[in-house]
Design a protein around this motif. Structure first.
Motif, PDB file in Angstrom:
ATOM      1  N   ASP A   1       0.812  -1.215   0.000  1.00  0.00           N
ATOM      2  CA  ASP A   1       0.000   0.000   0.000  1.00  0.00           C
ATOM      3  C   ASP A   1       0.851   1.274   0.000  1.00  0.00           C
ATOM      4  O   ASP A   1       0.563   2.236   0.731  1.00  0.00           O
ATOM      5  N   ALA A   2       1.915   1.256  -0.776  1.00  0.00           N
ATOM      6  CA  ALA A   2       2.807   2.424  -0.828  1.00  0.00           C
ATOM      7  C   ALA A   2       2.164   3.553  -1.629  1.00  0.00           C
ATOM      8  O   ALA A   2       1.457   3.309  -2.609  1.00  0.00           O
ATOM      9  N   ASP A   3       2.421   4.755  -1.195  1.00  0.00           N
ATOM     10  CA  ASP A   3       1.889   5.951  -1.856  1.00  0.00           C
ATOM     11  C   ASP A   3       3.032   6.569  -2.667  1.00  0.00           C
ATOM     12  O   ASP A   3       3.913   7.213  -2.117  1.00  0.00           O
ATOM     13  N   TRP A   4       3.030   6.345  -3.981  1.00  0.00           N
ATOM     14  CA  TRP A   4       4.189   6.748  -4.783  1.00  0.00           C
ATOM     15  C   TRP A   4       3.768   7.220  -6.159  1.00  0.00           C
ATOM     16  O   TRP A   4       2.645   6.967  -6.611  1.00  0.00           O
ATOM     17  N   THR A   5       4.699   7.867  -6.832  1.00  0.00           N
ATOM     18  CA  THR A   5       4.488   8.269  -8.230  1.00  0.00           C
ATOM     19  C   THR A   5       5.838   8.343  -8.936  1.00  0.00           C
ATOM     20  O   THR A   5       6.888   8.426  -8.277  1.00  0.00           O
ATOM     21  N   TYR A   6       5.789   8.313 -10.269  1.00  0.00           N
ATOM     22  CA  TYR A   6       6.981   8.621 -11.053  1.00  0.00           C
ATOM     23  C   TYR A   6       6.972  10.125 -11.340  1.00  0.00           C
ATOM     24  O   TYR A   6       5.902  10.706 -11.505  1.00  0.00           O
ATOM     25  N   PRO A   7       8.164  10.734 -11.491  1.00  0.00           N
ATOM     26  CA  PRO A   7       8.192  12.116 -11.988  1.00  0.00           C
ATOM     27  C   PRO A   7       8.269  12.092 -13.516  1.00  0.00           C
ATOM     28  O   PRO A   7       8.799  11.148 -14.082  1.00  0.00           O
ATOM     29  N   SER A   8       7.755  13.101 -14.166  1.00  0.00           N
ATOM     30  CA  SER A   8       7.891  13.140 -15.634  1.00  0.00           C
ATOM     31  C   SER A   8       9.167  13.881 -16.041  1.00  0.00           C
ATOM     32  O   SER A   8       9.571  13.832 -17.193  1.00  0.00           O
ATOM     33  N   VAL A   9       9.777  14.578 -15.101  1.00  0.00           N
ATOM     34  CA  VAL A   9      11.003  15.341 -15.395  1.00  0.00           C
ATOM     35  C   VAL A   9      12.203  14.583 -14.823  1.00  0.00           C
ATOM     36  O   VAL A   9      12.196  14.217 -13.650  1.00  0.00           O
ATOM     37  N   MET A  10      13.212  14.338 -15.657  1.00  0.00           N
ATOM     38  CA  MET A  10      14.411  13.616 -15.216  1.00  0.00           C
ATOM     39  C   MET A  10      14.018  12.341 -14.458  1.00  0.00           C
ATOM     40  O   MET A  10      14.521  12.067 -13.372  1.00  0.00           O
ATOM     41  N   TRP A  11      13.114  11.579 -15.065  1.00  0.00           N
ATOM     42  CA  TRP A  11      12.572  10.402 -14.387  1.00  0.00           C
ATOM     43  C   TRP A  11      13.529   9.222 -14.356  1.00  0.00           C
ATOM     44  O   TRP A  11      13.295   8.241 -13.648  1.00  0.00           O
ATOM     45  N   ALA A  12      14.632   9.310 -15.106  1.00  0.00           N
ATOM     46  CA  ALA A  12      15.543   8.160 -15.185  1.00  0.00           C
ATOM     47  C   ALA A  12      16.443   8.068 -13.951  1.00  0.00           C
ATOM     48  O   ALA A  12      16.979   9.079 -13.490  1.00  0.00           O
ATOM     49  N   GLY A  13      16.607   6.856 -13.458  1.00  0.00           N
ATOM     50  CA  GLY A  13      17.410   6.657 -12.255  1.00  0.00           C
ATOM     51  C   GLY A  13      18.906   6.664 -12.514  1.00  0.00           C
ATOM     52  O   GLY A  13      19.690   6.973 -11.627  1.00  0.00           O
ATOM     53  N   GLU A  14      19.307   6.321 -13.744  1.00  0.00           N
ATOM     54  CA  GLU A  14      20.749   6.297 -14.038  1.00  0.00           C
ATOM     55  C   GLU A  14      21.266   7.727 -14.173  1.00  0.00           C
ATOM     56  O   GLU A  14      20.486   8.652 -14.383  1.00  0.00           O
ATOM     57  N   ASN A  15      22.599   7.876 -14.044  1.00  0.00           N
ATOM     58  CA  ASN A  15      23.170   9.204 -14.292  1.00  0.00           C
ATOM     59  C   ASN A  15      24.580   9.037 -14.852  1.00  0.00           C
ATOM     60  O   ASN A  15      25.559   9.003 -14.109  1.00  0.00           O
ATOM     61  N   TYR A  16      24.645   8.921 -16.175  1.00  0.00           N
ATOM     62  CA  TYR A  16      25.946   8.689 -16.809  1.00  0.00           C
ATOM     63  C   TYR A  16      26.865   9.899 -16.723  1.00  0.00           C
ATOM     64  O   TYR A  16      28.065   9.763 -16.931  1.00  0.00           O
ATOM     65  N   CYS A  17      26.303  11.065 -16.451  1.00  0.00           N
ATOM     66  CA  CYS A  17      27.180  12.246 -16.313  1.00  0.00           C
ATOM     67  C   CYS A  17      28.079  12.077 -15.089  1.00  0.00           C
ATOM     68  O   CYS A  17      29.207  12.556 -15.081  1.00  0.00           O
ATOM     69  N   MET A  18      27.578  11.381 -14.072  1.00  0.00           N
ATOM     70  CA  MET A  18      28.435  11.093 -12.923  1.00  0.00           C
ATOM     71  C   MET A  18      29.592  10.187 -13.363  1.00  0.00           C
ATOM     72  O   MET A  18      30.750  10.444 -13.052  1.00  0.00           O
ATOM     73  N   PHE A  19      29.263   9.139 -14.134  1.00  0.00           N
ATOM     74  CA  PHE A  19      30.323   8.228 -14.585  1.00  0.00           C
ATOM     75  C   PHE A  19      31.284   8.919 -15.565  1.00  0.00           C
ATOM     76  O   PHE A  19      32.423   8.520 -15.704  1.00  0.00           O
ATOM     77  N   LEU A  20      30.789   9.932 -16.233  1.00  0.00           N
ATOM     78  CA  LEU A  20      31.630  10.663 -17.190  1.00  0.00           C
ATOM     79  C   LEU A  20      32.519  11.683 -16.485  1.00  0.00           C
ATOM     80  O   LEU A  20      33.413  12.247 -17.089  1.00  0.00           O
ATOM     81  N   ALA A  21      32.267  11.897 -15.181  1.00  0.00           N
ATOM     82  CA  ALA A  21      32.968  12.962 -14.423  1.00  0.00           C
ATOM     83  C   ALA A  21      32.641  14.327 -15.017  1.00  0.00           C
ATOM     84  O   ALA A  21      33.503  15.193 -15.127  1.00  0.00           O
ATOM     85  N   ASP A  22      31.382  14.488 -15.424  1.00  0.00           N
ATOM     86  CA  ASP A  22      30.910  15.771 -15.937  1.00  0.00           C
ATOM     87  C   ASP A  22      30.125  16.442 -14.808  1.00  0.00           C
ATOM     88  O   ASP A  22      28.921  16.222 -14.650  1.00  0.00           O
ATOM     89  N   ASP A  23      30.815  17.251 -14.034  1.00  0.00           N
ATOM     90  CA  ASP A  23      30.184  17.884 -12.871  1.00  0.00           C
ATOM     91  C   ASP A  23      28.964  18.714 -13.255  1.00  0.00           C
ATOM     92  O   ASP A  23      27.929  18.662 -12.600  1.00  0.00           O
ATOM     93  N   GLU A  24      29.129  19.485 -14.332  1.00  0.00           N
ATOM     94  CA  GLU A  24      28.036  20.387 -14.721  1.00  0.00           C
ATOM     95  C   GLU A  24      26.788  19.608 -15.130  1.00  0.00           C
ATOM     96  O   GLU A  24      25.675  19.933 -14.738  1.00  0.00           O
ATOM     97  N   GLY A  25      26.997  18.586 -15.958  1.00  0.00           N
ATOM     98  CA  GLY A  25      25.872  17.778 -16.415  1.00  0.00           C
ATOM     99  C   GLY A  25      25.206  17.052 -15.259  1.00  0.00           C
ATOM    100  O   GLY A  25      23.975  17.008 -15.143  1.00  0.00           O
ATOM    101  N   TRP A  26      26.022  16.499 -14.404  1.00  0.00           N
ATOM    102  CA  TRP A  26      25.532  15.756 -13.235  1.00  0.00           C
ATOM    103  C   TRP A  26      24.687  16.687 -12.362  1.00  0.00           C
ATOM    104  O   TRP A  26      23.574  16.350 -11.948  1.00  0.00           O
ATOM    105  N   ARG A  27      25.220  17.878 -12.135  1.00  0.00           N
ATOM    106  CA  ARG A  27      24.502  18.844 -11.288  1.00  0.00           C
ATOM    107  C   ARG A  27      23.186  19.265 -11.952  1.00  0.00           C
ATOM    108  O   ARG A  27      22.143  19.337 -11.303  1.00  0.00           O
ATOM    109  N   TYR A  28      23.236  19.526 -13.275  1.00  0.00           N
ATOM    110  CA  TYR A  28      22.032  19.977 -13.978  1.00  0.00           C
ATOM    111  C   TYR A  28      20.902  18.942 -13.847  1.00  0.00           C
ATOM    112  O   TYR A  28      19.762  19.284 -13.522  1.00  0.00           O
ATOM    113  N   ILE A  29      21.243  17.682 -14.077  1.00  0.00           N
ATOM    114  CA  ILE A  29      20.226  16.617 -14.011  1.00  0.00           C
ATOM    115  C   ILE A  29      19.618  16.556 -12.614  1.00  0.00           C
ATOM    116  O   ILE A  29      18.393  16.494 -12.447  1.00  0.00           O
TER     117      ILE A  29
END
Ligand code: SF4
Ligand code: SF4
Length: 239
Positions: free
Chosen positions: A190-218
């Motif tokens: 009975d969890a009360d949850w939703t998906y966001p429509s903005v930046m809904w993806a859980g992965e963040n390849y900008c972190m793996f790329l060491a792209d600080d700006e991109g990571w921060r923006y997301i």
């Protein structure tokens, strides 16, 4: 022929640069005990491991370190840091080695996924409406075909829920049926949850790329949507 390293006259530029960025890094404290290597999922890939990588940085083998594909294999899981008796932060070391490589020379696949995430809100480039359509379509199919879940509730952008969940963008594209099991668990508790429509993806390849700006923006776009638009107090990252 074996390479002779004159440690007394080492310029060790990379080490100096990283020590400047991470004053608490204590790279010289390494005992070469190998505990980090024992639990590292990337050990032995490309004939490399965290202990060896660290030794190469300390010995000033900058070109070999920068050119080693292993720097891009590390998952940033931080098991090595937690296991290290000297608390040496190897993932941060690796992150800064990655950041020392010009962006256009970093691995194309990771760079493309990061760019796609910045542009489309997810690494697979799924348009927002397609994501919503897939979620609604799979949920409807479960409700129709599985009587135990005829009341299954799945939503996108429902305001004021107890938590917001994000999702690896590969699933709605390549394995949409894999979305269902988690929804069912959430339904049963009975969890009360939703998906966001903005930046809904859980992965963040900008972190793996060491792209600080991109990571921060997301992250900023995501947090703004969750906090200001959806007014939800909790995020659960399923990655
Ligand atoms: S666990 Fe720490 S001290 Fe031991 S080899 Fe790894 S980095 Fe060095
Ligand atoms: S953070 Fe990287 S080096 Fe450390 S254990 Fe994980 S994969 Fe290995």
């Amino acid at each position: 022929m074996a390479r002779v390293i004159d440690i007394d006259h080492c310029t060790c530029e990379l080490k100096e640069q990283i020590t400047h960025l991470l004053p608490d890094a204590n790279l010289d404290l390494c005992l070469t005990c190998g505990t980090c290597t024992g639990g590292c999922p990337a050990s032995e890939q490309y004939d490399m491991d965290p202990r060896r990588f660290l030794r190469m940085v300390v010995l000033g083998m900058d070109d070999e370190v920068r050119n080693s594909p292993w720097a891009w294999v590390c998952t940033m899981c931080a098991r090595c840091k937690h296991a290290c008796p000297m608390d040496i932060d190897i993932p941060k070391l690796i992150y800064n080695v990655r950041a020392s490589v010009p962006r256009e020379e970093r691995p194309k696949g990771i760079r493309g996924s990061c760019d796609q995430h910045i542009k489309a809100g997810n690494a697979m480039g799924v348009p927002r409406d397609d994501f919503i359509f897939t979620v609604e379509d799979v949920a409807e199919e479960i409700r129709e075909n599985q009587p135990d879940f005829k009341d299954l509730k799945v939503s996108v952008d429902r305001k004021g829920t107890a938590m917001v969940l994000n999702q690896n963008s590969r699933e709605p594209v390549t394995e949409p049926d894999e979305l269902g099991p988690l929804w069912k668990i959430l339904h049963l508790v009975d969890a009360d949850w939703t998906y966001p429509s903005v930046m809904w993806a859980g992965e963040n390849y900008c972190m793996f790329l060491a792209d600080d700006e991109g990571w921060r923006y997301i992250l900023e776009e995501f947090v703004h949507h969750v906090d200001v638009n959806l007014k939800s107090p909790l995020v659960v990252n399923t990655e």
